[in-house]
Design an enzyme around this catalytic site. Sequence first.
Site, PDB file in Angstrom:
ATOM      1  N   GLY A  32     -55.769 -20.369  50.941  1.00  0.00           N
ATOM      2  CA  GLY A  32     -54.568 -21.130  50.636  1.00  0.00           C
ATOM      3  C   GLY A  32     -54.046 -21.749  51.919  1.00  0.00           C
ATOM      4  O   GLY A  32     -54.599 -21.530  53.007  1.00  0.00           O
ATOM      5  N   SER A  33     -52.965 -22.486  51.831  1.00  0.00           N
ATOM      6  CA  SER A  33     -52.480 -23.232  52.991  1.00  0.00           C
ATOM      7  C   SER A  33     -52.064 -22.327  54.143  1.00  0.00           C
ATOM      8  O   SER A  33     -52.345 -22.625  55.310  1.00  0.00           O
ATOM      9  CB  SER A  33     -51.312 -24.124  52.571  1.00  0.00           C
ATOM     10  OG  SER A  33     -50.279 -23.341  51.973  1.00  0.00           O
ATOM     11  N   GLU A  35     -53.244 -19.635  55.060  1.00  0.00           N
ATOM     12  CA  GLU A  35     -54.382 -18.950  55.666  1.00  0.00           C
ATOM     13  C   GLU A  35     -55.240 -19.886  56.525  1.00  0.00           C
ATOM     14  O   GLU A  35     -56.109 -19.421  57.278  1.00  0.00           O
ATOM     15  CB  GLU A  35     -55.280 -18.319  54.595  1.00  0.00           C
ATOM     16  CG  GLU A  35     -54.628 -17.167  53.861  1.00  0.00           C
ATOM     17  CD  GLU A  35     -53.546 -17.635  52.909  1.00  0.00           C
ATOM     18  OE1 GLU A  35     -52.405 -17.142  53.019  1.00  0.00           O
ATOM     19  OE2 GLU A  35     -53.820 -18.517  52.078  1.00  0.00           O
ATOM     20  N   GLU A  54     -58.595 -14.526  43.192  1.00  0.00           N
ATOM     21  CA  GLU A  54     -58.337 -13.475  44.170  1.00  0.00           C
ATOM     22  C   GLU A  54     -58.817 -12.095  43.732  1.00  0.00           C
ATOM     23  O   GLU A  54     -59.269 -11.296  44.552  1.00  0.00           O
ATOM     24  CB  GLU A  54     -56.838 -13.432  44.501  1.00  0.00           C
ATOM     25  CG  GLU A  54     -56.355 -14.596  45.346  1.00  0.00           C
ATOM     26  CD  GLU A  54     -55.880 -15.789  44.514  1.00  0.00           C
ATOM     27  OE1 GLU A  54     -56.209 -15.825  43.305  1.00  0.00           O
ATOM     28  OE2 GLU A  54     -55.197 -16.674  45.070  1.00  0.00           O
ATOM     29  N   HIS A  77     -54.132 -15.391  49.627  1.00  0.00           N
ATOM     30  CA  HIS A  77     -52.971 -16.249  49.776  1.00  0.00           C
ATOM     31  C   HIS A  77     -51.706 -15.404  49.605  1.00  0.00           C
ATOM     32  O   HIS A  77     -51.715 -14.366  48.936  1.00  0.00           O
ATOM     33  CB  HIS A  77     -53.024 -17.354  48.729  1.00  0.00           C
ATOM     34  CG  HIS A  77     -52.094 -18.499  48.999  1.00  0.00           C
ATOM     35  ND1 HIS A  77     -51.716 -18.872  50.271  1.00  0.00           N
ATOM     36  CD2 HIS A  77     -51.470 -19.366  48.157  1.00  0.00           C
ATOM     37  CE1 HIS A  77     -50.906 -19.900  50.203  1.00  0.00           C
ATOM     38  NE2 HIS A  77     -50.731 -20.227  48.927  1.00  0.00           N
ATOM     39  N   HIS A 284     -57.989  11.907  29.972  1.00  0.00           N
ATOM     40  CA  HIS A 284     -57.654  10.629  29.372  1.00  0.00           C
ATOM     41  C   HIS A 284     -56.684  10.792  28.203  1.00  0.00           C
ATOM     42  O   HIS A 284     -56.003   9.847  27.817  1.00  0.00           O
ATOM     43  CB  HIS A 284     -58.937   9.924  28.899  1.00  0.00           C
ATOM     44  CG  HIS A 284     -58.734   8.486  28.537  1.00  0.00           C
ATOM     45  ND1 HIS A 284     -59.694   7.732  27.891  1.00  0.00           N
ATOM     46  CD2 HIS A 284     -57.684   7.638  28.717  1.00  0.00           C
ATOM     47  CE1 HIS A 284     -59.244   6.507  27.704  1.00  0.00           C
ATOM     48  NE2 HIS A 284     -58.027   6.420  28.189  1.00  0.00           N
ATOM     49  N   GLY A 404     -60.342   2.379  35.648  1.00  0.00           N
ATOM     50  CA  GLY A 404     -60.255   1.962  34.260  1.00  0.00           C
ATOM     51  C   GLY A 404     -59.818   0.525  34.100  1.00  0.00           C
ATOM     52  O   GLY A 404     -59.730   0.016  32.983  1.00  0.00           O
TER      53      GLY A 404
END
Length: 534
Positions: A32-33, A35, A54, A77, A284, A404
């Site tokens: 992104g800008s 970065e 991402e 970003h 679970h 999961g």
Amino acid sequence: MPTDTSNRPTVREAFLRLMRDLGIDTVFGNPGSTELPMFRDFPKDFRYVLGLQESVVVGMADGYAQATRNASMVNLHSAAGVGHAMGNIFTAFRNQTPMIVTAGQQARSILPFDPFLSASQATELPRPYVKWAIEPARAEDVPLALLRAYQIAMQAPCGPVFISIPADDWDRHTDWVPVRQVSHTVSPDPAMLAQLVQALDRSQRPAFVVGAGVDRDDAVNAVVALAERHQAAVYTAPMSARCGFPEKHRLFSGFLPAMRERIVEALAGHDLVVVLGAPAFSYHVEGQGPHVPVGTDLWQVVDDPQVAAWTPAGTGILSSVHLAVAALLAAPAPTTPRTTPEPRRQAPQAEPSMPMSVAFVLQTLDAARGPDDVVVEEAPGSRGVMQACLPMRGSDSFYTMASGGLGHGMPAAIGVALGRQKLGLPGRVIALIGDGSSLYAIQALFTASKLKLPISFIILNNQRYAALQDFAPVFGYAPGDKPEGTDLEGLDFVALAKGHGLPGQRVDRPEVLRHALESALTHPGPCLIELVVA
């Protein structure tokens, strides 16, 4: 007085040199800008691996770190990009994957004005699923933050860390940061280990329960030797994300379910249970009664103090698995005579049918795959069948998600393939993915195609979210009553593969399955095969 900067590196130069010193030469990112300044004059000996979303980027970095056993580097970003990535950051946390997540931030000079694309309270967004998060107080502190982040990510229990870096930090001057040697392992308490040695020596019918920590600590072969010494039955812990024991070994006794009563039932008759590298136990659904059979002595060896603290029964030893197992092997051999446990009952040979059964498909895949091939799985609706019909060989042979959360398996397969490529390891990556799971990260196919990686994406297409439909009766659904939103009809995975640059094939007849799988497993680059199953 101004400081002389003529002989001092920029933050960018110090950061990149430290990455080299730490053995990190690959960045997984979706830019992104904010970065862009990090990658100006990007070194030719570094590699930038592009992901189209991402969460895909983090999944790739997860697989890469697990395969190489070194922290991976991710660049996201600010704010929205980190938000997109959070599902797989959560999975990396549960997988105990060492990962350095960096994210851009707007320039420091305009942060007081709440600028566009800034991240308010940037370090709070990824919590609680990172071990440490920082936005350095000064630009000059960014390389130091990287070193600290690396050490924390690699310390047991491993996990992701987060650094927010303002866009104008990279051209500031700082100092070189030398690497410091830090131990990343946890040694067992000698007194408690001696008690475990005595418990093993007294036991007449011991059992080991192995988890992902065994493979993370590269201790599979040592655990095999320990199990053989004690003639112990070996079970895989519930929801284990890696293979901790060869599943064709005569002492392997199967997989524990994530249900309290059924765990107790499976372990009945064992007077001692030693859990290695896993929680004891992951559930679970709700349960009742004891956590282990009455009269059974439970011990746990785990490197995570939080897991050791909440374990509901038994005695815990905080230790890296390989160190504890090495110490147990160094103790005198047991004197109690033991009989060999009953062998695990093998799954019957599945017959061809229309539509094909998952058992038939996976038994055919087992026969077709090579001895060095690796499975990265995200087909939770078919996992029980996989455990019966597709046995894993042991160390570095199997990866899945411990969280999961869906959307990890397809990009993780790319990371595992890249990591094995870096280490010069043979074999192909088999990405065994459910049709529903694949749609969470289908963009991963683009990166596999671009890098020409040896991956066979095998999509098990049963046209439904099978795990949800199969699990519905636990929550009161009548037999055959389907939850809303769990049918997936009309998807064309061959077209999706072609759109991302991969060849694809759809197979719905059993007589062509073996040839189709053999072709997919020997294809020179990545490919996708869609298998229509019942």
